[in-house]
Write a protein that holds these residues in place. Structure first.
Motif, PDB file in Angstrom:
ATOM      1  N   ILE A  27      -7.740 -42.359  10.552  1.00 56.13           N
ATOM      2  CA  ILE A  27      -9.208 -42.395  10.509  1.00 56.13           C
ATOM      3  C   ILE A  27      -9.740 -41.952  11.868  1.00 56.13           C
ATOM      4  O   ILE A  27      -9.383 -42.522  12.903  1.00 56.13           O
ATOM      5  N   ALA A  28     -10.586 -40.912  11.839  1.00 54.86           N
ATOM      6  CA  ALA A  28     -11.124 -40.390  13.101  1.00 54.86           C
ATOM      7  C   ALA A  28     -12.181 -41.320  13.658  1.00 54.86           C
ATOM      8  O   ALA A  28     -13.032 -41.828  12.914  1.00 54.86           O
ATOM      9  N   ILE A  29     -12.119 -41.535  14.968  1.00 54.01           N
ATOM     10  CA  ILE A  29     -13.177 -42.281  15.664  1.00 54.01           C
ATOM     11  C   ILE A  29     -14.201 -41.242  16.128  1.00 54.01           C
ATOM     12  O   ILE A  29     -15.353 -41.277  15.721  1.00 54.01           O
ATOM     13  N   GLY A 164      -1.656 -26.963   7.947  1.00 51.99           N
ATOM     14  CA  GLY A 164      -1.897 -27.373   6.557  1.00 51.99           C
ATOM     15  C   GLY A 164      -3.254 -28.025   6.386  1.00 51.99           C
ATOM     16  O   GLY A 164      -3.992 -27.748   5.445  1.00 51.99           O
ATOM     17  N   SER A 165      -3.610 -28.903   7.300  1.00 53.62           N
ATOM     18  CA  SER A 165      -4.906 -29.595   7.252  1.00 53.62           C
ATOM     19  C   SER A 165      -5.171 -30.107   8.661  1.00 53.62           C
ATOM     20  O   SER A 165      -4.360 -30.864   9.204  1.00 53.62           O
ATOM     21  N   GLY A 166      -6.277 -29.683   9.258  1.00 56.59           N
ATOM     22  CA  GLY A 166      -6.534 -29.972  10.671  1.00 56.59           C
ATOM     23  C   GLY A 166      -6.237 -31.413  11.072  1.00 56.59           C
ATOM     24  O   GLY A 166      -5.436 -31.680  11.971  1.00 56.59           O
ATOM     25  N   GLY A 226     -17.571 -27.757   4.144  1.00 58.99           N
ATOM     26  CA  GLY A 226     -18.357 -28.480   5.147  1.00 58.99           C
ATOM     27  C   GLY A 226     -18.113 -27.938   6.551  1.00 58.99           C
ATOM     28  O   GLY A 226     -19.059 -27.704   7.315  1.00 58.99           O
ATOM     29  N   HIS A 227     -16.838 -27.717   6.892  1.00 57.72           N
ATOM     30  CA  HIS A 227     -16.506 -27.133   8.200  1.00 57.72           C
ATOM     31  C   HIS A 227     -17.203 -25.774   8.340  1.00 57.72           C
ATOM     32  O   HIS A 227     -17.777 -25.458   9.378  1.00 57.72           O
ATOM     33  N   ALA A 228     -17.129 -24.981   7.267  1.00 52.20           N
ATOM     34  CA  ALA A 228     -17.689 -23.619   7.318  1.00 52.20           C
ATOM     35  C   ALA A 228     -19.197 -23.658   7.548  1.00 52.20           C
ATOM     36  O   ALA A 228     -19.745 -22.830   8.290  1.00 52.20           O
ATOM     37  N   THR A 272     -23.632 -39.235  12.672  1.00 53.08           N
ATOM     38  CA  THR A 272     -23.819 -37.830  13.075  1.00 53.08           C
ATOM     39  C   THR A 272     -23.150 -36.897  12.066  1.00 53.08           C
ATOM     40  O   THR A 272     -23.732 -35.887  11.656  1.00 53.08           O
ATOM     41  N   LEU A 273     -21.920 -37.236  11.674  1.00 51.97           N
ATOM     42  CA  LEU A 273     -21.192 -36.405  10.701  1.00 51.97           C
ATOM     43  C   LEU A 273     -22.035 -36.186   9.442  1.00 51.97           C
ATOM     44  O   LEU A 273     -22.201 -35.065   8.956  1.00 51.97           O
ATOM     45  N   HIS A 274     -22.593 -37.292   8.937  1.00 48.19           N
ATOM     46  CA  HIS A 274     -23.354 -37.171   7.686  1.00 48.19           C
ATOM     47  C   HIS A 274     -24.731 -36.546   7.914  1.00 48.19           C
ATOM     48  O   HIS A 274     -25.252 -35.850   7.035  1.00 48.19           O
TER      49      HIS A 274
HETATM   50  O1  PMV Z   1      -8.649 -32.132   8.095  1.00 48.79           O
HETATM   51  P1  PMV Z   1      -9.820 -31.731   7.286  1.00 48.79           P
HETATM   52  O2  PMV Z   1     -10.011 -30.249   7.248  1.00 48.79           O
HETATM   53  O3  PMV Z   1      -9.780 -32.376   5.919  1.00 48.79           O
HETATM   54  O4  PMV Z   1     -11.152 -32.291   7.996  1.00 48.79           O
HETATM   55  C1  PMV Z   1     -11.333 -33.658   8.206  1.00 48.79           C
HETATM   56  C2  PMV Z   1     -12.637 -33.930   8.816  1.00 48.79           C
HETATM   57  C3  PMV Z   1     -13.019 -35.394   8.928  1.00 48.79           C
HETATM   58  O5  PMV Z   1     -12.163 -36.221   8.164  1.00 48.79           O
HETATM   59  C4  PMV Z   1     -14.431 -35.568   8.424  1.00 48.79           C
HETATM   60  C5  PMV Z   1     -12.999 -35.863  10.371  1.00 48.79           C
HETATM   61  C6  PMV Z   1     -11.659 -36.019  11.016  1.00 48.79           C
HETATM   62  O6  PMV Z   1     -11.579 -35.728  12.215  1.00 48.79           O
HETATM   63  O7  PMV Z   1     -10.708 -36.491  10.370  1.00 48.79           O
END
Ligand code: PMV
Length: 361
Positions: A27-29, A164-166, A226-228, A272-274
């Motif tokens: 979980i990102a802080i 694969g996924s950031g 969303g990133h885009a 902020t994200l939302h």
């Molecule tokens: O890893 P992705 O491309 O699914 O992006 C995740 C983005 C967030 O979960 C919203 C934030 C994060 O840093 O995990």
């Protein structure tokens, strides 16, 4: 296997033809939101590695009888063949040929399962992609002997997971992981995550993250989209500056045990994200009525009790509730009584900060 990653890696033998890793979600802080190039983040991020929410992945491999240029995989999700996932993974592996020269010489069977229901609305890409990356790096070690030490191994696993996924880049490290270059953070890089390495204050040991499943519906806008949308968002430059500032303040709070400062940033980052989603073009909202109801109740509870219960959100409606272990007895009854009724089917995943991935026998 238990013990250090070095101990776990030393149990790999050159005769083995399959490998299994259990890798957690995180979980990102400070959130990663906005990317460019090949999964490169627009700002640095920091996360807690989780424990209960994880993926188990087994990759079995046999040498092809006749060599060809194709990547050959069978993919099973929760015991059943899954063609959609298989195609996605085959495409991912195609792009990894320069990283793993063995990919076209073997037939692979990949079996994956999550500790949480796929339909729970919990993003599984971080745990799934990190588990797969760890398996691929282990196969490389089995076949070639490299990497010889755990630092090289985890560096590469994090790098592959990122492709694969950031956010998966952060799941390979225990407790706290940092991903993305920041001028004031030594060794930080956009290419992979780095560990926070024993700098976590006691106050955060055993920290809770109860994940409230407010909605299990598929998201109306994917993280990729969303990133885009951040590329055209007028607030993006200000956001990236804020994330850089919040990184330093968060790392400081994690080192000094400043739970209140940590909680303040945690919520600021979620909101902020939302907010960024709401002011994207086109605008969209991923929170649900239940998300807002939970947020309001958490804030009222804090005002009333002064207990350090704080929330965060991923790119979805579900609410993560973070709090120290020492006040769990005072906080959980409130969550159970007041907040769990907002969850679909009363579903909550009771998670904690975790020790990182594990090689399974
Ligand atoms: O890893 P992705 O491309 O699914 O992006 C995740 C983005 C967030 O979960 C919203 C934030 C994060 O840093 O995990």
């Amino acid at each position: 296997m238990t013990g250090s990653i070095d101990d776990q890696l030393s149990s790999l033998s050159s005769s083995q033809q399959s490998v299994t890793w259990r890798s957690p979600s995180n979980i990102a802080i400070v959130k990663y939101w906005g990317k460019h190039g090949v999964q490169l983040p627009r700002n640095p991020s920091v996360s807690f590695t989780l424990d209960a929410a994880h993926t188990d992945t087994t990759v079995s491999f046999v040498e092809k009888v006749s060599k060809d240029d194709e990547i050959s995989i069978d993919f099973y999700f929760e015991g059943a063949p899954n063609e959609a996932f298989a195609n996605k993974i085959a495409k991912f592996l195609e792009g990894l040929h320069s990283e793993f020269s063995f990919l076209r010489d073997y037939e692979f069977k990949i079996e994956s399962s999550n500790s949480f229901p796929h339909s729970s609305g919990i993003a599984s890409s971080a745990s799934a992609m990190s588990a797969l990356a760890l398996c691929l790096c282990s196969i490389e070690k089995i076949l070639t002997g490299w990497p010889t030490d755990s630092t090289d191994f985890l560096n590469k696993a994090s790098h592959i997971a990122r492709l694969g996924s950031g956010s998966a880049a952060r799941s390979v490290y225990p407790d706290v992981a940092i991903w993305g270059a920041h001028e004031a953070i030594d060794d930080s890089t956009d290419l992979q995550a780095i560990p926070f390495d024993n700098q976590l204050h006691e106050a955060f040991k055993g920290y809770h993250d109860d994940i409230l499943i407010v909605s299990a519906d598929e998201k109306s806008v994917s993280s990729r989209a969303g990133h885009a949308l951040m590329e055209g968002n007028p607030y993006a430059p200000v956001r990236y500056e804020q994330a850089n500032r919040n990184m330093i303040a968060t790392l400081e709070a994690l080192k000094t045990g400043d739970i209140l400062k940590f909680g303040k940033i945690l919520e600021e980052e979620a909101m902020t994200l939302h907010a960024l989603m709401m002011c994207s073009d086109p605008s969209y909202i991923l929170m649900k009525a239940g998300t807002l109801a939970v947020i309001e109740k958490v804030r009222a509870f804090r005002e009333e009790t002064y207990l350090p219960l704080y929330f965060t959100l991923d790119a979805g409606p579900n609410v993560h509730l973070l709090y120290p272990d020492e006040v769990a007895d005072q906080i959980w009854p409130f969550i159970e009584r007041e907040l769990v009724p907002h969850c679909v089917g009363g579903k909550v995943i009771r998670d904690r900060i975790g020790a990182g991935p594990r090689l399974l026998d």
